[in-house]
Motif scaffolding. Structure first.
Motif, PDB file in Angstrom:
ATOM      1  N   LEU A   1     -12.794   9.861 -13.440  1.00  0.00           N
ATOM      2  CA  LEU A   1     -14.246  10.047 -13.406  1.00  0.00           C
ATOM      3  C   LEU A   1     -15.017   8.932 -14.104  1.00  0.00           C
ATOM      4  CD1 LEU A   1     -14.490  13.909 -13.899  1.00  0.00           C
ATOM      5  CD2 LEU A   1     -15.062  12.595 -11.839  1.00  0.00           C
ATOM      6  N   VAL A   2     -14.491   8.396 -15.212  1.00  0.00           N
ATOM      7  CA  VAL A   2     -15.222   7.329 -15.905  1.00  0.00           C
ATOM      8  C   VAL A   2     -15.354   6.089 -15.012  1.00  0.00           C
ATOM      9  CG1 VAL A   2     -15.142   5.721 -17.853  1.00  0.00           C
ATOM     10  CG2 VAL A   2     -14.798   8.169 -18.242  1.00  0.00           C
ATOM     11  N   PRO A   3     -14.262   5.559 -14.453  1.00  0.00           N
ATOM     12  CA  PRO A   3     -14.460   4.398 -13.572  1.00  0.00           C
ATOM     13  C   PRO A   3     -15.187   4.730 -12.274  1.00  0.00           C
ATOM     14  CG  PRO A   3     -12.109   4.942 -13.762  1.00  0.00           C
ATOM     15  CD  PRO A   3     -12.847   5.813 -14.718  1.00  0.00           C
ATOM     16  N   LEU A   4     -15.004   5.934 -11.746  1.00  0.00           N
ATOM     17  CA  LEU A   4     -15.723   6.333 -10.537  1.00  0.00           C
ATOM     18  C   LEU A   4     -17.225   6.404 -10.805  1.00  0.00           C
ATOM     19  CD1 LEU A   4     -15.647   7.220  -7.573  1.00  0.00           C
ATOM     20  CD2 LEU A   4     -15.172   9.560  -8.369  1.00  0.00           C
TER      21      LEU A   4
ATOM     22  N   ARG B   1       4.689   4.599 -14.828  1.00  0.00           N
ATOM     23  CA  ARG B   1       4.793   4.078 -13.467  1.00  0.00           C
ATOM     24  C   ARG B   1       4.244   2.667 -13.386  1.00  0.00           C
ATOM     25  NH1 ARG B   1       1.262   9.057 -11.981  1.00  0.00           N
ATOM     26  NH2 ARG B   1       2.729   9.700 -13.516  1.00  0.00           N
ATOM     27  N   VAL B   2       4.860   1.905 -12.513  1.00  0.00           N
ATOM     28  CA  VAL B   2       4.429   0.530 -12.319  1.00  0.00           C
ATOM     29  C   VAL B   2       3.099   0.479 -11.577  1.00  0.00           C
ATOM     30  CG1 VAL B   2       5.748   0.132 -10.180  1.00  0.00           C
ATOM     31  CG2 VAL B   2       5.242  -1.780 -11.703  1.00  0.00           C
ATOM     32  N   LEU B   3       2.880   1.416 -10.649  1.00  0.00           N
ATOM     33  CA  LEU B   3       1.617   1.462  -9.928  1.00  0.00           C
ATOM     34  C   LEU B   3       1.429   2.850  -9.340  1.00  0.00           C
ATOM     35  CD1 LEU B   3      -0.873  -0.171  -8.953  1.00  0.00           C
ATOM     36  CD2 LEU B   3       0.418  -0.675  -6.868  1.00  0.00           C
ATOM     37  N   ASP B   4       0.223   3.348  -9.453  1.00  0.00           N
ATOM     38  CA  ASP B   4      -0.142   4.637  -8.880  1.00  0.00           C
ATOM     39  C   ASP B   4      -1.463   4.449  -8.148  1.00  0.00           C
ATOM     40  OD1 ASP B   4      -0.020   7.381  -8.353  1.00  0.00           O
ATOM     41  OD2 ASP B   4      -1.098   7.891 -10.177  1.00  0.00           O
ATOM     42  N   LEU B   5      -1.474   4.741  -6.853  1.00  0.00           N
ATOM     43  CA  LEU B   5      -2.685   4.653  -6.045  1.00  0.00           C
ATOM     44  C   LEU B   5      -2.970   6.025  -5.471  1.00  0.00           C
ATOM     45  CD1 LEU B   5      -1.920   1.345  -4.086  1.00  0.00           C
ATOM     46  CD2 LEU B   5      -3.315   1.617  -6.147  1.00  0.00           C
ATOM     47  N   ASP B   6      -4.142   6.554  -5.764  1.00  0.00           N
ATOM     48  CA  ASP B   6      -4.538   7.874  -5.278  1.00  0.00           C
ATOM     49  C   ASP B   6      -5.738   7.752  -4.351  1.00  0.00           C
ATOM     50  OD1 ASP B   6      -2.639   9.369  -6.724  1.00  0.00           O
ATOM     51  OD2 ASP B   6      -3.923   9.397  -8.499  1.00  0.00           O
ATOM     52  N   LEU B   7      -5.650   8.385  -3.196  1.00  0.00           N
ATOM     53  CA  LEU B   7      -6.804   8.499  -2.304  1.00  0.00           C
ATOM     54  C   LEU B   7      -7.660   9.630  -2.862  1.00  0.00           C
ATOM     55  CD1 LEU B   7      -8.446   7.831   0.187  1.00  0.00           C
ATOM     56  CD2 LEU B   7      -6.832   9.197   1.542  1.00  0.00           C
ATOM     57  N   LEU B   8      -8.741   9.254  -3.525  1.00  0.00           N
ATOM     58  CA  LEU B   8      -9.604  10.223  -4.199  1.00  0.00           C
ATOM     59  C   LEU B   8     -10.575  10.878  -3.229  1.00  0.00           C
ATOM     60  CD1 LEU B   8     -10.494   8.018  -7.294  1.00  0.00           C
ATOM     61  CD2 LEU B   8      -8.728   9.800  -7.158  1.00  0.00           C
ATOM     62  N   LEU B   9     -11.228  10.053  -2.424  1.00  0.00           N
ATOM     63  CA  LEU B   9     -12.274  10.514  -1.513  1.00  0.00           C
ATOM     64  C   LEU B   9     -12.197   9.709  -0.226  1.00  0.00           C
ATOM     65  CD1 LEU B   9     -15.022  10.397  -4.251  1.00  0.00           C
ATOM     66  CD2 LEU B   9     -14.264  12.505  -3.128  1.00  0.00           C
ATOM     67  N   TYR B  10     -12.458  10.362   0.870  1.00  0.00           N
ATOM     68  CA  TYR B  10     -12.499   9.701   2.169  1.00  0.00           C
ATOM     69  C   TYR B  10     -13.770  10.177   2.864  1.00  0.00           C
ATOM     70  CZ  TYR B  10     -10.966   7.811   6.622  1.00  0.00           C
ATOM     71  OH  TYR B  10     -10.883   7.091   7.785  1.00  0.00           O
TER      72      TYR B  10
ATOM     73  N   TYR C   1     -12.590   6.053  -1.681  1.00  0.00           N
ATOM     74  CA  TYR C   1     -12.434   5.687  -3.087  1.00  0.00           C
ATOM     75  C   TYR C   1     -10.976   5.862  -3.478  1.00  0.00           C
ATOM     76  CZ  TYR C   1     -17.480   5.613  -3.365  1.00  0.00           C
ATOM     77  OH  TYR C   1     -18.797   5.298  -3.171  1.00  0.00           O
ATOM     78  N   ILE C   2     -10.446   4.824  -4.136  1.00  0.00           N
ATOM     79  CA  ILE C   2      -9.042   4.782  -4.514  1.00  0.00           C
ATOM     80  C   ILE C   2      -8.946   4.703  -6.033  1.00  0.00           C
ATOM     81  CG2 ILE C   2      -6.842   3.544  -4.259  1.00  0.00           C
ATOM     82  CD1 ILE C   2      -8.120   4.592  -1.583  1.00  0.00           C
ATOM     83  N   GLY C   3      -8.139   5.576  -6.628  1.00  0.00           N
ATOM     84  CA  GLY C   3      -7.825   5.491  -8.046  1.00  0.00           C
ATOM     85  C   GLY C   3      -6.596   4.627  -8.218  1.00  0.00           C
TER      86      GLY C   3
ATOM     87  N   ILE D   1      -3.578   1.482 -17.676  1.00  0.00           N
ATOM     88  CA  ILE D   1      -4.754   0.755 -17.217  1.00  0.00           C
ATOM     89  C   ILE D   1      -5.190   1.450 -15.937  1.00  0.00           C
ATOM     90  CG2 ILE D   1      -5.635  -1.420 -16.263  1.00  0.00           C
ATOM     91  CD1 ILE D   1      -5.211  -1.508 -19.294  1.00  0.00           C
ATOM     92  N   ASN D   2      -6.453   1.859 -15.882  1.00  0.00           N
ATOM     93  CA  ASN D   2      -6.989   2.581 -14.721  1.00  0.00           C
ATOM     94  C   ASN D   2      -8.232   1.890 -14.199  1.00  0.00           C
ATOM     95  OD1 ASN D   2      -5.855   5.125 -16.568  1.00  0.00           O
ATOM     96  ND2 ASN D   2      -5.393   5.248 -14.391  1.00  0.00           N
TER      97      ASN D   2
END
Length: 164
Positions: A126-129, A93-102, A5-7, A55-56
């Motif tokens: 958490l809301v979009p997840l 930030r122009v873009l932020d990508l987080d590895l939430l879960l693997y 899951y990617i934020g 925007i998330n």
């Protein structure tokens, strides 16, 4: 294949477009496809820095990449979008990508922590997840819907198409 899951987040340079473009790039990664994605959400910034709303979104990937290779790919996508990691935290930030879960893995190294160490306290994650994986059990934390129920999410995150 592992479910990851990617934020995704952006608040500069047409944020909606930045997030949509990043979703396409995630889907184009080798051995990887986007299997689910949340709506776009508008989120007020936090951290005490005056800046535009974010925007998330969250995407679920099925990937054959290991966690480190996936994280390197996320950093490459950010860099191509114009993201420069200059040490300022919580700033625009122009873009932020987080590895939430693997998958159900726990990784706690200096350069990679999975699950994301602040996932359980971030309403904008958490809301979009919860939209795409409400029953996913976050290792060491509990189910996504339970984590969301513990925090106040009523006013901070709204679907972007409903924001005024």
């Amino acid at each position: 294949m592992v479910s990851a899951y990617i934020g995704l987040g952006s608040n500069l340079d047409a944020p909606d477009g930045q997030v949509e473009r990043a979703l396409r790039e995630l889907d184009a990664l080798p051995q990887t496809r986007v299997v689910a994605r949340s709506r776009l959400y508008r989120t007020a910034p936090w951290g005490g820095i005056a800046q535009p709303d974010f925007i998330n979104a969250v995407a679920q990937l099925e990937t054959g990449l290991d966690a480190r290779a996936l994280m390197r790919a996320l950093l490459t996508i950010e860099h191509r979008a114009g993201r420069r990691r200059d040490g300022e935290r919580n700033g625009p930030r122009v873009l932020d990508l987080d590895l939430l879960l693997y998958g159900d893995q726990r990784i706690d190294d200096a350069d990679l922590q999975v699950p994301h160490p602040r996932l359980h306290e971030r309403v904008f994650v958490l809301v979009p997840l919860a939209e795409i994986a409400p029953d996913f059990a976050v290792p060491g934390q509990g189910r996504v819907r339970e984590l969301l129920a513990r925090i106040d999410a009523t006013h901070e995150v709204v679907p972007a198409d409903e924001a005024t």
